[in-house]
Structures are given as C-alpha cells and as structure tokens.
Enzyme design. Structure first.
Site, mmCIF file in Angstrom:
data_model
loop_
_atom_site.group_PDB
_atom_site.id
_atom_site.type_symbol
_atom_site.label_atom_id
_atom_site.label_comp_id
_atom_site.label_asym_id
_atom_site.label_seq_id
_atom_site.Cartn_x
_atom_site.Cartn_y
_atom_site.Cartn_z
ATOM 1 N N ASP A 262 8.121 3.614 0.636
ATOM 2 C CA ASP A 262 6.706 3.251 0.538
ATOM 3 C C ASP A 262 6.557 1.766 0.179
ATOM 4 O O ASP A 262 7.520 1.080 -0.154
ATOM 5 C CB ASP A 262 6.037 4.131 -0.517
ATOM 6 N N GLU A 265 5.234 -3.207 3.092
ATOM 7 C CA GLU A 265 4.701 -4.437 3.695
ATOM 8 C C GLU A 265 5.384 -5.721 3.217
ATOM 9 O O GLU A 265 5.634 -6.584 4.075
ATOM 10 C CB GLU A 265 3.192 -4.511 3.449
ATOM 11 N N ASP A 332 -2.898 5.211 4.314
ATOM 12 C CA ASP A 332 -3.891 6.010 3.593
ATOM 13 C C ASP A 332 -5.215 5.994 4.348
ATOM 14 O O ASP A 332 -6.106 5.191 4.051
ATOM 15 C CB ASP A 332 -4.074 5.461 2.177
#
Length: 375
Positions: A262, A265, A332
């Site tokens: 996760d 980026e 999300d």
C-alpha cells in the site's frame, strides 16, 4: 482475412454512402430554401474531410504530376481509389495499436503467470483488528460453503510503522493462524506500508545507513499519519534488501506468500516534490519510478526464495511494474454505481498502458448508506 473483408466492405459502403449523400447534399444546397441550410452542408463536408484529404488530395497531386488532371482519368481514378484510402485507414487502426502494445511490452516487460488462488474471491475489510476476528470470518465462509481464496489483514496490525511485523497483543500466534487458514485453502495477505515511524525499532539504523528518503529543507518528515514518518528509499538497492529481509523474517517465513504493498505512490502529507530526494536523484526527476521499485523489492525477494507465479497488490504503478507481479487496484473509490462504471474505463486504460493486472473494490470504499434499502 476477417479484418480485410470488413475493411473492403467498409470502404465500398463508404463510397456508396458518399455518392448518395453528395447527391442529397448538392440538391439540398442548390434547390431547397430552408433556415440553417449552410450549417447542414458544412456538417456534411466535415464528416467527409478525413477520407477526402487522405485519398482525393494525394490522388489529385499524382494526376497533376502525370498530366492527367484535365482528362477522363480525373473522373475515374478518385472514385476507384477512395475505398482504398478508407481500407488503408481501417487497416491502420486495426493492426498498428496491437503491434505497438506488443513492442511496448517487449521493452518494459510482461507479467508472470497468475497463480490460481489470485483468480478467486478476496475478502478484505477496513479492518480486522485481531487474530480471532479474522479467523472467525474465515471459518464462517467455510461453514456457509462460500468460495474464498484470499483474506487480507489491513494496515496497523503492526506495533509501529516500519516495524514490519505483527503486534503480538492482537495477533498472538500468527503461525497457528496461517496454518489454519492454509488448511481451509485460504491464502493470507498482509498490508505493507513503506513508511517508517521515528519511534520504530528500525528507524535509527535505517537513517544511519541512508535507507530513508531525504528532504532538502525543513524537518525530515514526509508523512504524519499516526506518527511522524519517512518512507524507505525504494530506489536504493540496499534499502530494498533491508526491507525485504524484515518482511521475510516476520511474514514470508511464516507462510505468507502474497503482499498488499500500500501507499505505493508514495503518499505524502505535503506534496513538495522538489523537496524530496531519493538515492537515484531528486524526486522531480525520478519520483515516478518509486512504485515500480517498491514492487521490485518484494518480487526480487520472493523470487530469490524460489517462488513462482508471484503476485502482489499495489495502489500505484509505473512503466515496468507489471514484470514485478504488480496487481494494481484503483484505490479508495466512492461506493456508487457511477463510480463502478468509471472503473471499467480505468481498467481498460490501465491495460492499454501496459499494466494488464488490474482490479477494483467491488463495493467501493467510502460513501453510501448501508441503512438505505436502495444502497
């Protein structure tokens, strides 16, 4: 052969339609008197602009060079070659993109073979807080005869960010938990974050060895969610090896073979890209490669252990991520049908960009009212 037949058919049909609409438009323009006549004729001409420019103008230039532009050839050649021009256009748009995709994949890499379990149902929630809670959910799936291939332990199952291990208070016996899940035919996925809390047991060592992202000015804090943190520097080969060894000891060696990487980026609290510096150089020059090297961190480690058909879940990707077993999900998203529809376009575009493994949260992530019958 099918594409060629279709192209010939489209070419001939286009010519027939051109002749018919030309006659109708000429009649309307010359004879009929109605409001907006000029606009209608302009729209008609615009629809014919591309095939006419591609075929008629080059043909006229050739006829002029040959000295045939003032002969019967000028009347015969364009109608004959107009379908050919449409045919060539259609062939171009049918074949060239596929060849580009194949060439791009040969340069940036292709995905491994996807393991069988990855194509089943993945159960994930924000979040299972204890070992007992997760096992009870898995047992209930089996009790009801519901198919399930993977169950996920989300973030903050660790003591602190950067510890990369289970918090023993809530996950007292990971080995027994993993063994029971495997006996039920369920693979366990755990969430990994690249952030390292100042209070983490690994922070000082990683800082001294240069394994963390640096800042050119201000305090060396790049994210402040649940603590002051700095990301590990995925562009540094030594940092990648360090993080993998921690994950191997505390997860992989226990039987966990799939990871949720996760914050790929990576996510920052303040997006001053010019302030962040990696081992490979300034963020503004090399920052986009971070998610690919984040995936490489675990792919290389898992491959070195002899694992095949490697797959890991990431929230972000870059050119080449696919060869490191990156399954990208769209993040999300809102819990609505309009958002679900947008995911289809997002997935198609991701595939065209060379990242063929892609998924999305089936029911969305935020928004919506579970108490609403329509929802």
């Amino acid at each position: 052969a099918r594409y060629m037949f279709n192209s010939i058919f489209v070419g001939l049909a286009t010519t027939a339609l051109t002749v018919f609409t030309s006659a109708m438009a000429a009649y309307a323009f010359a004879r009929l008197k109605f409001k907006g006549r000029d606009k209608v004729f302009f729209v008609y001409l615009s629809t014919l602009m591309v095939p006419i420019q591609v075929t008629i103008i080059p043909l006229y230039m050739i006829l002029r060079i040959l000295g045939w532009h003032d002969s019967y050839a000028a009347l015969i050649v364009p109608p004959v070659f107009s379908p050919f021009g449409v045919f060539m256009l259609r062939q171009f748009f049918l074949t060239i993109p596929a060849e580009i995709e194949e060439a791009y994949a040969s340069v940036t890499g292709t995905v491994p073979m996807m393991p069988d379990y990855a194509m089943g149902f993945w159960q994930c929630k924000l979040r299972y807080q204890t070992q007992d809670e997760l096992l009870n959910v898995a047992r209930e799936y089996k009790k009801r005869g519901l198919p399930i291939s993977v169950i996920v332990i989300d973030y903050f199952h660790w003591p602190l960010q950067g510890d990369w291990k289970f918090d023993e208070k809530y996950w007292p016996d990971p080995d027994a938990m993993i063994q029971e899940l495997k006996e039920m035919g369920i693979e366990l996925m755990v969430s990994i974050w690249p952030t390292v809390d100042y209070r983490s047991e690994n922070f000082q060592e990683m800082k001294e060895k240069g394994y963390l992202i640096r800042t050119d000015r201000g305090f060396r804090i790049v994210m402040d969610f649940q603590g002051n943190t700095v990301h590990y520097d995925a562009t540094n080969p030594a940092a990648r090896e360090y993080v993998w060894q921690k994950a191997k000891k505390n997860y992989y060696d226990k039987g966990i073979k799939v990871f949720w990487l996760d914050e790929a980026e990576p996510e920052y609290s303040v997006y001053d890209f010019d302030n962040y510096r990696y081992h490979m150089g300034p963020n503004v020059q090399v920052g986009n490669i971070y998610p690919a090297l984040y995936a490489k961190t675990f792919f290389d480690g898992m491959k070195a252990e002899g694992q095949e058909n490697i797959i890991n879940l990431l929230r972000c990707a870059w050119a080449g991520s696919q060869k490191y077993g990156a399954l990208v999900w769209s993040g999300d998203i809102h819990s609505s049908f309009s958002s679900l529809r947008n995911q289809l376009a997002a997935g198609l575009n991701m595939g065209l960009a060379g990242i063929p493994w892609w998924t999305t949260d089936i029911g969305g992530f935020h928004g919506g009212d579970p108490k609403d019958p329509k929802f």
